[in-house]
Design a protein around this motif. Structure first.
Motif, PDB file in Angstrom:
ATOM      1  N   ASP A  95     -20.565  21.095  20.125  1.00 39.54           N
ATOM      2  CA  ASP A  95     -21.149  20.073  19.231  1.00 39.54           C
ATOM      3  C   ASP A  95     -21.151  20.550  17.779  1.00 39.54           C
ATOM      4  O   ASP A  95     -20.859  19.771  16.859  1.00 39.54           O
ATOM      5  CB  ASP A  95     -22.583  19.758  19.673  1.00 39.54           C
ATOM      6  N   HIS A  96     -21.481  21.827  17.584  1.00 38.24           N
ATOM      7  CA  HIS A  96     -21.498  22.365  16.218  1.00 38.24           C
ATOM      8  C   HIS A  96     -20.110  22.339  15.596  1.00 38.24           C
ATOM      9  O   HIS A  96     -19.944  21.959  14.420  1.00 38.24           O
ATOM     10  CB  HIS A  96     -22.043  23.791  16.246  1.00 38.24           C
ATOM     11  N   LEU A  97     -19.105  22.754  16.361  1.00 37.26           N
ATOM     12  CA  LEU A  97     -17.742  22.722  15.845  1.00 37.26           C
ATOM     13  C   LEU A  97     -17.308  21.298  15.529  1.00 37.26           C
ATOM     14  O   LEU A  97     -16.669  21.049  14.491  1.00 37.26           O
ATOM     15  CB  LEU A  97     -16.789  23.369  16.855  1.00 37.26           C
ATOM     16  N   ARG A  98     -17.661  20.369  16.423  1.00 39.74           N
ATOM     17  CA  ARG A  98     -17.289  18.974  16.175  1.00 39.74           C
ATOM     18  C   ARG A  98     -17.974  18.440  14.914  1.00 39.74           C
ATOM     19  O   ARG A  98     -17.330  17.813  14.054  1.00 39.74           O
ATOM     20  CB  ARG A  98     -17.679  18.139  17.396  1.00 39.74           C
ATOM     21  N   GLU A  99     -19.304  18.715  14.780  1.00 39.41           N
ATOM     22  CA  GLU A  99     -20.015  18.270  13.576  1.00 39.41           C
ATOM     23  C   GLU A  99     -19.466  18.955  12.320  1.00 39.41           C
ATOM     24  O   GLU A  99     -19.359  18.336  11.245  1.00 39.41           O
ATOM     25  CB  GLU A  99     -21.506  18.560  13.715  1.00 39.41           C
ATOM     26  N   LYS A 100     -19.112  20.244  12.465  1.00 31.66           N
ATOM     27  CA  LYS A 100     -18.554  20.975  11.327  1.00 31.66           C
ATOM     28  C   LYS A 100     -17.233  20.367  10.877  1.00 31.66           C
ATOM     29  O   LYS A 100     -16.980  20.189   9.671  1.00 31.66           O
ATOM     30  CB  LYS A 100     -18.369  22.439  11.714  1.00 31.66           C
ATOM     31  N   ASN A 101     -16.381  20.022  11.845  1.00 27.76           N
ATOM     32  CA  ASN A 101     -15.109  19.389  11.498  1.00 27.76           C
ATOM     33  C   ASN A 101     -15.331  18.033  10.846  1.00 27.76           C
ATOM     34  O   ASN A 101     -14.647  17.675   9.863  1.00 27.76           O
ATOM     35  CB  ASN A 101     -14.250  19.255  12.757  1.00 27.76           C
ATOM     36  N   ILE A 102     -16.312  17.274  11.374  1.00 29.59           N
ATOM     37  CA  ILE A 102     -16.603  15.960  10.783  1.00 29.59           C
ATOM     38  C   ILE A 102     -17.102  16.121   9.347  1.00 29.59           C
ATOM     39  O   ILE A 102     -16.674  15.401   8.434  1.00 29.59           O
ATOM     40  CB  ILE A 102     -17.630  15.211  11.657  1.00 29.59           C
ATOM     41  N   ARG A 104     -16.565  18.649   7.354  1.00 33.59           N
ATOM     42  CA  ARG A 104     -15.473  19.129   6.519  1.00 33.59           C
ATOM     43  C   ARG A 104     -14.563  17.982   6.113  1.00 33.59           C
ATOM     44  O   ARG A 104     -14.117  17.892   4.945  1.00 33.59           O
ATOM     45  CB  ARG A 104     -14.702  20.201   7.256  1.00 33.59           C
ATOM     46  N   ALA A 105     -14.266  17.089   7.083  1.00 36.42           N
ATOM     47  CA  ALA A 105     -13.430  15.941   6.753  1.00 36.42           C
ATOM     48  C   ALA A 105     -14.122  15.043   5.731  1.00 36.42           C
ATOM     49  O   ALA A 105     -13.497  14.568   4.764  1.00 36.42           O
ATOM     50  CB  ALA A 105     -13.108  15.152   8.030  1.00 36.42           C
ATOM     51  N   ASP A 106     -15.442  14.807   5.935  1.00 38.53           N
ATOM     52  CA  ASP A 106     -16.188  14.000   4.957  1.00 38.53           C
ATOM     53  C   ASP A 106     -16.194  14.665   3.584  1.00 38.53           C
ATOM     54  O   ASP A 106     -16.064  13.990   2.546  1.00 38.53           O
ATOM     55  CB  ASP A 106     -17.623  13.787   5.443  1.00 38.53           C
ATOM     56  N   PHE A 107     -16.365  15.988   3.563  1.00 36.91           N
ATOM     57  CA  PHE A 107     -16.360  16.706   2.285  1.00 36.91           C
ATOM     58  C   PHE A 107     -15.017  16.592   1.581  1.00 36.91           C
ATOM     59  O   PHE A 107     -14.950  16.389   0.364  1.00 36.91           O
ATOM     60  CB  PHE A 107     -16.716  18.174   2.522  1.00 36.91           C
ATOM     61  N   ASN A 108     -13.940  16.722   2.352  1.00 37.43           N
ATOM     62  CA  ASN A 108     -12.614  16.596   1.745  1.00 37.43           C
ATOM     63  C   ASN A 108     -12.402  15.197   1.179  1.00 37.43           C
ATOM     64  O   ASN A 108     -11.878  15.033   0.061  1.00 37.43           O
ATOM     65  CB  ASN A 108     -11.541  16.923   2.777  1.00 37.43           C
ATOM     66  N   LYS A 109     -12.856  14.176   1.952  1.00 43.41           N
ATOM     67  CA  LYS A 109     -12.721  12.813   1.449  1.00 43.41           C
ATOM     68  C   LYS A 109     -13.542  12.612   0.175  1.00 43.41           C
ATOM     69  O   LYS A 109     -13.073  12.033  -0.815  1.00 43.41           O
ATOM     70  CB  LYS A 109     -13.166  11.820   2.528  1.00 43.41           C
ATOM     71  N   THR A 110     -14.766  13.116   0.206  1.00 39.81           N
ATOM     72  CA  THR A 110     -15.631  12.976  -0.979  1.00 39.81           C
ATOM     73  C   THR A 110     -15.062  13.729  -2.166  1.00 39.81           C
ATOM     74  O   THR A 110     -15.112  13.246  -3.310  1.00 39.81           O
ATOM     75  CB  THR A 110     -17.037  13.500  -0.649  1.00 39.81           C
ATOM     76  N   ASN A 111     -14.513  14.928  -1.902  1.00 39.67           N
ATOM     77  CA  ASN A 111     -13.914  15.705  -2.989  1.00 39.67           C
ATOM     78  C   ASN A 111     -12.722  14.978  -3.601  1.00 39.67           C
ATOM     79  O   ASN A 111     -12.555  14.938  -4.834  1.00 39.67           O
ATOM     80  CB  ASN A 111     -13.506  17.077  -2.444  1.00 39.67           C
TER      81      ASN A 111
END
Length: 268
Positions: A95-102, A104-111
């Motif tokens: 779950d942590h890895l999945r949330e971390k990937n999510i 990270r993807a949100d951060f990349n989109k926001t960036n």
């Protein structure tokens, strides 16, 4: 009588001895019974001790068995708990890895979105700066700039006029000093009239000197002599016109009175 008395005494003693023997026998029987009772009690106690020893051994074996069973159950329970915790830990890690990937993807989109917004704002800022630099001047700013330029021009003219007047006065000072030296010589003798002396009669030929000589002017002015010109004033600093020969016959132009300078702004 003595014999009978001794016989009576012996009989009485024998009776007493018999009574005592009877008492002792009775006490002996009583003690025998007590000893037999104690023996039976001791035997019973031994039997109880043996029974308790056997029971204690049994209880010890039972305790050991229960302890071994409890240890085995605890080991089994611990193994089950370890397996359960490992499963829960694996699930939490996933779950942590999945949330971390999510995230990270949100951060990349926001960036990326922020970069696009920053680029757009930068372009807008450049356009606004270009508009600001190419903006039209205000009427009051143009008027103020014109007035300031006029004031600067007028100030430059006033300064130029003051410089010319300064040169004129410097030349006039040098010229007058040269004329003075030509008229009164380079070392004139200065004197004063003494009003207390008697006037000379017409027929009196004896000379009466009403003039009293004073020290030579050159001696008085020796403290302020310049180099090469003993009777001239000290030259004005940074003024190379003192060594120029002037024509005394030609009058110098008269100075034009300077206009009153107008008030202008002071720039710090």
């Amino acid at each position: 009588m003595e014999l009978e008395r001794s016989v009576d005494i012996s009989r009485r003693q024998s009776q007493e001895h018999m009574c005592r023997i009877t008492d002792l026998q009775e006490e002996l029987r009583h003690r025998d019974r007590h000893i037999s009772d104690l023996d039976s009690e001791v035997q019973h106690l031994h039997e109880n001790i043996n029974a308790l020893t056997k029971e204690l051994e049994f209880k010890g074996k039972e305790v050991l068995r229960i302890r071994s069973e409890s240890n085995q159950q605890m080991r089994l329970h611990e193994q089950d708990l370890n397996k359960r915790l490992e499963k829960e830990l694996d699930v939490m890690t996933a779950d942590h890895l999945r949330e971390k990937n999510i995230m990270r993807a949100d951060f990349n989109k926001t960036n990326e979105l922020l970069k696009e917004i920053n680029a757009a704002l930068q372009v807008s800022l450049e356009e606004m700066e270009e508009k600001y630099l190419q903006r039209e001047s205000k009427a009051e700013d143009i008027q103020m700039i014109t007035e300031l330029k006029a004031m600067l021009t007028e100030r430059d003219q006033v300064i130029k006029k003051l410089i010319e007047d300064n040169k004129f006065y410097q030349l006039e000072l040098v010229n007058r000093e040269t004329n003075f030296n030509k008229v009164f010589n380079s070392s004139p003798t200065v004197g004063v009239i003494n009003p207390l002396t008697k006037q000379k009669k017409k027929n009196d030929k004896s000379p009466t000197n009403r003039f009293v000589s004073v020290p030579n002017l050159s001696a008085l002015e020796s403290g302020g002599v310049g180099n090469g010109h003993p009777n001239r004033l000290d030259p004005i600093p940074n003024s190379p016109v003192h060594d120029i020969e002037f024509n005394s016959s030609k009058p110098l132009p008269q100075p034009v009175p300077a206009k009153e300078p107008k008030t202008f702004l002071r720039y710090q």
